[in-house]
Design a protein around this motif. Sequence first.
Motif, mmCIF file in Angstrom:
data_model
loop_
_atom_site.group_PDB
_atom_site.id
_atom_site.type_symbol
_atom_site.label_atom_id
_atom_site.label_comp_id
_atom_site.label_asym_id
_atom_site.label_seq_id
_atom_site.Cartn_x
_atom_site.Cartn_y
_atom_site.Cartn_z
ATOM 1 N N CYS A 1 -2.165 -1.686 1.266
ATOM 2 C CA CYS A 1 -0.800 -1.965 0.804
ATOM 3 C C CYS A 1 -0.806 -2.898 -0.404
ATOM 4 C CB CYS A 1 0.025 -2.611 1.926
ATOM 5 S SG CYS A 1 0.315 -1.538 3.339
ATOM 6 N N ASP B 1 3.118 2.353 -5.892
ATOM 7 C CA ASP B 1 3.227 1.960 -4.493
ATOM 8 C C ASP B 1 3.124 0.438 -4.376
ATOM 9 O OD1 ASP B 1 3.301 1.982 -1.706
ATOM 10 O OD2 ASP B 1 1.113 2.168 -1.558
ATOM 11 N N LYS C 1 3.056 5.082 2.112
ATOM 12 C CA LYS C 1 3.660 4.126 1.191
ATOM 13 C C LYS C 1 3.668 2.712 1.790
ATOM 14 C CE LYS C 1 5.130 6.725 -2.291
ATOM 15 N NZ LYS C 1 4.738 6.461 -3.708
ATOM 16 N N SER C 2 3.502 1.716 0.924
ATOM 17 C CA SER C 2 3.650 0.326 1.356
ATOM 18 C C SER C 2 5.100 0.092 1.751
ATOM 19 C CB SER C 2 3.256 -0.629 0.222
ATOM 20 O OG SER C 2 1.909 -0.439 -0.149
ATOM 21 N N GLU D 1 3.239 -2.659 5.917
ATOM 22 C CA GLU D 1 2.262 -1.703 6.436
ATOM 23 C C GLU D 1 2.455 -0.352 5.747
ATOM 24 O OE1 GLU D 1 1.585 -2.682 11.042
ATOM 25 O OE2 GLU D 1 3.707 -2.389 10.548
ATOM 26 N N LYS D 2 1.450 0.508 5.891
ATOM 27 C CA LYS D 2 1.549 1.856 5.358
ATOM 28 C C LYS D 2 2.386 2.725 6.290
ATOM 29 C CE LYS D 2 -1.014 2.349 1.541
ATOM 30 N NZ LYS D 2 -0.538 2.913 0.281
#
Length: 270
Positions: free
Chosen positions: A71, A42, A16-17, A11-12
């Motif tokens: 993501c 990312d 960021k992923s 998830e964000k």
Amino acid sequence: METQTGKLVVEKVGGKSTVTRCFSKYPLKFIIPNKVGSSETDAVWIYTLTYGGGIVSGDSISSELSIGDGCTAVLTTQASTKVYKALGSKCSEQILEKQIFRVVSDSSLVVVDWITSGRHESGEKWDFELYKSTNHIFLEGDQPLFLDTVLLEQGSISKITEHMRDYQVVAMVILLGPKLKQIQIQVQENVKRMMSEQLYIPSTALHPHGKTQSNHHFAKPDFIASCSIFGPKEIGIVVRLASTTTESVYRFLQHQLAGMETLLGVAPYS
């Protein structure tokens, strides 16, 4: 489905992923490096490992991954997955929700699914009873987008080796989505050029009416590739490969997917 041996959620978090949930149990293990490639990229890289150094007799691996909106994730292995000889009736299997991908209209997806005949340099060629690999892609509302199954099975009359002839590798590459459009175009052009060169018939081999001379022999290509489009608005392509060597498929993947470095931080098969 068998009891899950792995579940992972990306998830964000802070833009960021990020892996927010990670569960695995024997015989599966997930390895998630802190960072692969440039810090500006990312992308989460996820490596799957098995404790037996491959899929051993009786192993059943079933995992589910959920990749959130916006993501980017890479699911891969450190080396080719080895499947060892089954003992008695202990079948071995690996299930990645086998292999079902649920995407939305603006998702991008790359799937590389390939199998070799075994240790063919040692004489081990397609020496197994059954191989089945299923890859299904669905849009929202379980709308089928791409449905594919590869089945290799020993028959009572003919064997897999007879059907495969000298080919030791079969592979499939799926490229789907807007982020991969330029790569799709380039791959289509490259496959068309490669096969045109391989299947080119010299004019000296033709009679005036276009028929080939009977004394002209054509060698079977060592590498065969085909490419076709699928999906609404031609959003995806599928490339199918057959080769007499593992190295040629590896080089093909390395070259054709090199443009993904900007998305993943590292070029696949680099």
